[in-house]
Design a protein around this motif. Structure first.
Motif, PDB file in Angstrom:
ATOM      1  N   MET A 126       1.263  -1.600  -0.215  1.00 38.71           N
ATOM      2  CA  MET A 126       0.404  -0.042   0.050  1.00 38.71           C
ATOM      3  C   MET A 126       1.130   1.032  -0.151  1.00 38.71           C
ATOM      4  SD  MET A 126      -3.062  -0.553   3.048  1.00 38.71           S
ATOM      5  CE  MET A 126      -4.413  -2.160   2.998  1.00 38.71           C
ATOM      6  N   GLU A 127       0.607   2.258  -0.536  1.00 41.54           N
ATOM      7  CA  GLU A 127       1.381   3.439  -0.541  1.00 41.54           C
ATOM      8  C   GLU A 127       0.678   4.248   0.481  1.00 41.54           C
ATOM      9  OE1 GLU A 127       1.310   5.947  -4.879  1.00 41.54           O
ATOM     10  OE2 GLU A 127       1.350   4.049  -5.793  1.00 41.54           O
ATOM     11  N   LEU A 128       1.780   4.904   0.944  1.00 41.95           N
ATOM     12  CA  LEU A 128       1.434   5.624   3.058  1.00 41.95           C
ATOM     13  C   LEU A 128       0.769   6.614   2.664  1.00 41.95           C
ATOM     14  CD1 LEU A 128       1.698   5.007   5.635  1.00 41.95           C
ATOM     15  CD2 LEU A 128       4.077   6.689   5.338  1.00 41.95           C
ATOM     16  N   GLY A 129       0.703   7.481   1.368  1.00 41.95           N
ATOM     17  CA  GLY A 129      -0.189   8.637   1.697  1.00 41.95           C
ATOM     18  C   GLY A 129      -1.817   8.256   1.540  1.00 41.95           C
ATOM     19  N   VAL A 130      -1.755   7.052  -0.037  1.00 38.12           N
ATOM     20  CA  VAL A 130      -2.823   7.348  -0.533  1.00 38.12           C
ATOM     21  C   VAL A 130      -4.233   6.781   0.262  1.00 38.12           C
ATOM     22  CG1 VAL A 130      -3.824   6.068  -2.757  1.00 38.12           C
ATOM     23  CG2 VAL A 130      -1.986   7.627  -2.655  1.00 38.12           C
TER      24      VAL A 130
ATOM     25  N   GLY B 203      -5.214   7.776   3.413  1.00 34.95           N
ATOM     26  CA  GLY B 203      -6.248   8.726   2.719  1.00 34.95           C
ATOM     27  C   GLY B 203      -7.863   7.898   2.707  1.00 34.95           C
ATOM     28  N   LYS B 204      -7.523   7.018   1.939  1.00 30.73           N
ATOM     29  CA  LYS B 204      -8.846   6.394   1.061  1.00 30.73           C
ATOM     30  C   LYS B 204      -9.894   5.540   3.044  1.00 30.73           C
ATOM     31  CE  LYS B 204      -7.916   4.299  -3.325  1.00 30.73           C
ATOM     32  NZ  LYS B 204      -7.171   3.421  -3.473  1.00 30.73           N
TER      33      LYS B 204
ATOM     34  N   LEU C 138      -6.407   7.932  13.867  1.00 29.10           N
ATOM     35  CA  LEU C 138      -6.785   8.884  13.598  1.00 29.10           C
ATOM     36  C   LEU C 138      -7.663   9.449  13.643  1.00 29.10           C
ATOM     37  CD1 LEU C 138      -4.288   9.393  10.752  1.00 29.10           C
ATOM     38  CD2 LEU C 138      -3.907  10.360  12.859  1.00 29.10           C
ATOM     39  N   VAL C 139      -8.895   8.841  13.366  1.00 33.60           N
ATOM     40  CA  VAL C 139     -10.599   8.677  12.589  1.00 33.60           C
ATOM     41  C   VAL C 139     -10.962   8.542  14.737  1.00 33.60           C
ATOM     42  CG1 VAL C 139     -12.768   7.440  12.137  1.00 33.60           C
ATOM     43  CG2 VAL C 139     -11.025   7.423  11.314  1.00 33.60           C
ATOM     44  N   SER C 140     -10.223   7.853  15.691  1.00 31.09           N
ATOM     45  CA  SER C 140     -11.193   8.412  17.000  1.00 31.09           C
ATOM     46  C   SER C 140     -10.159   9.626  17.669  1.00 31.09           C
ATOM     47  CB  SER C 140     -10.268   7.126  16.900  1.00 31.09           C
ATOM     48  OG  SER C 140     -10.318   5.681  16.987  1.00 31.09           O
ATOM     49  N   LEU C 141      -9.354  10.099  16.993  1.00 35.26           N
ATOM     50  CA  LEU C 141      -8.899  11.228  17.414  1.00 35.26           C
ATOM     51  C   LEU C 141     -10.540  12.690  17.219  1.00 35.26           C
ATOM     52  CD1 LEU C 141      -5.389  12.353  17.348  1.00 35.26           C
ATOM     53  CD2 LEU C 141      -6.372  11.341  19.344  1.00 35.26           C
TER      54      LEU C 141
END
Length: 219
Positions: A1-5, A8-9, A163-166
């Protein structure tokens, strides 16, 4: 997996499916008798519960599919269809069909009011589960974890979940201000925008599942 992409998804998919905005009304109702400090603790506990659920299914999702004898492709197609139905419902301005809608006069709501002072109880159920993270969010975590090729991919899912939990925590902390500023109309518009993004993600999930079931589609 590409880290940023990929992060983001995952962030978009999880944030739209989990949709902490859907928990605002029930959160505000169940915490109206609590102090500001207690409300923050409830928000923190709810966000932590969401993160724990994501971690559990990120680590055990592929194992669960193997135990049940379900192929990754089949689950991707099935989960993608569920996500697409949720997206269509959101775009139509309806509630998420995979999450319960608690009626203020229902027995569930009355039971929740009886334990209003039990912070941990209302933070985990119903605020975190199933109002914030329901079948759609859990299915998406399992889909991504079952498609993971190494531990780095699993780490991406967990980071996205954190990140979603934050984000869930901060939204619940300022729930009162958000509700006043956006109002019912604003939240409906936001849901429709999220539904459009979610529809695109669901199509990608379904296509990935079909390619896994029918490898000849790749050729």
């Amino acid at each position: 997996m590409e880290l940023g992409v990929e992060i983001g998804k995952l962030l978009v998919a999880l944030l739209v499916l989990i949709n902490p905005f859907s928990a605002l009304s029930i959160y505000l109702d169940l915490t109206q008798d609590h102090s500001t400090k207690e409300k923050r603790r409830i928000a923190r506990t709810a966000a932590l519960a969401v993160f724990i659920v994501i971690v559990v299914f990120a680590l055990g999702g592929s194992i669960l599919l193997k135990v049940l004898g379900i192929s990754v492709g089949s689950f991707q197609v099935g989960g993608g269809i569920l996500v697409l139905l949720i997206a269509i419902s959101l775009m139509n301005g309806n509630d998420n069909p995979a999450k319960p809608k608690i009626d203020p006069h229902s027995e569930e709501h009355q039971s929740a009011q009886q334990v209003r002072r039990n912070e941990k109880a209302i933070a985990v159920v119903p605020i975190a589960i199933p109002i914030t993270i329901g079948p759609g969010g859990i299915s998406t975590v399992i889909i991504y974890s079952s498609a993971a090729k190494n531990y780095s991919d699993i780490a991406l899912i967990i980071i996205s979940g954190f990140l979603v939990s934050l984000i869930c925590y901060f939204i619940l902390v300022v729930a009162g201000r958000i509700s006043k500023r956006l109002g019912t109309t604003g939240l409906t518009i936001l849901n429709r925008i999220m539904g459009m993004m979610l529809a695109a993600i669901s199509v990608e999930i379904i296509v990935a599942g079909l390619k896994s079931i029918f490898p000849q589609l790749v050729a």
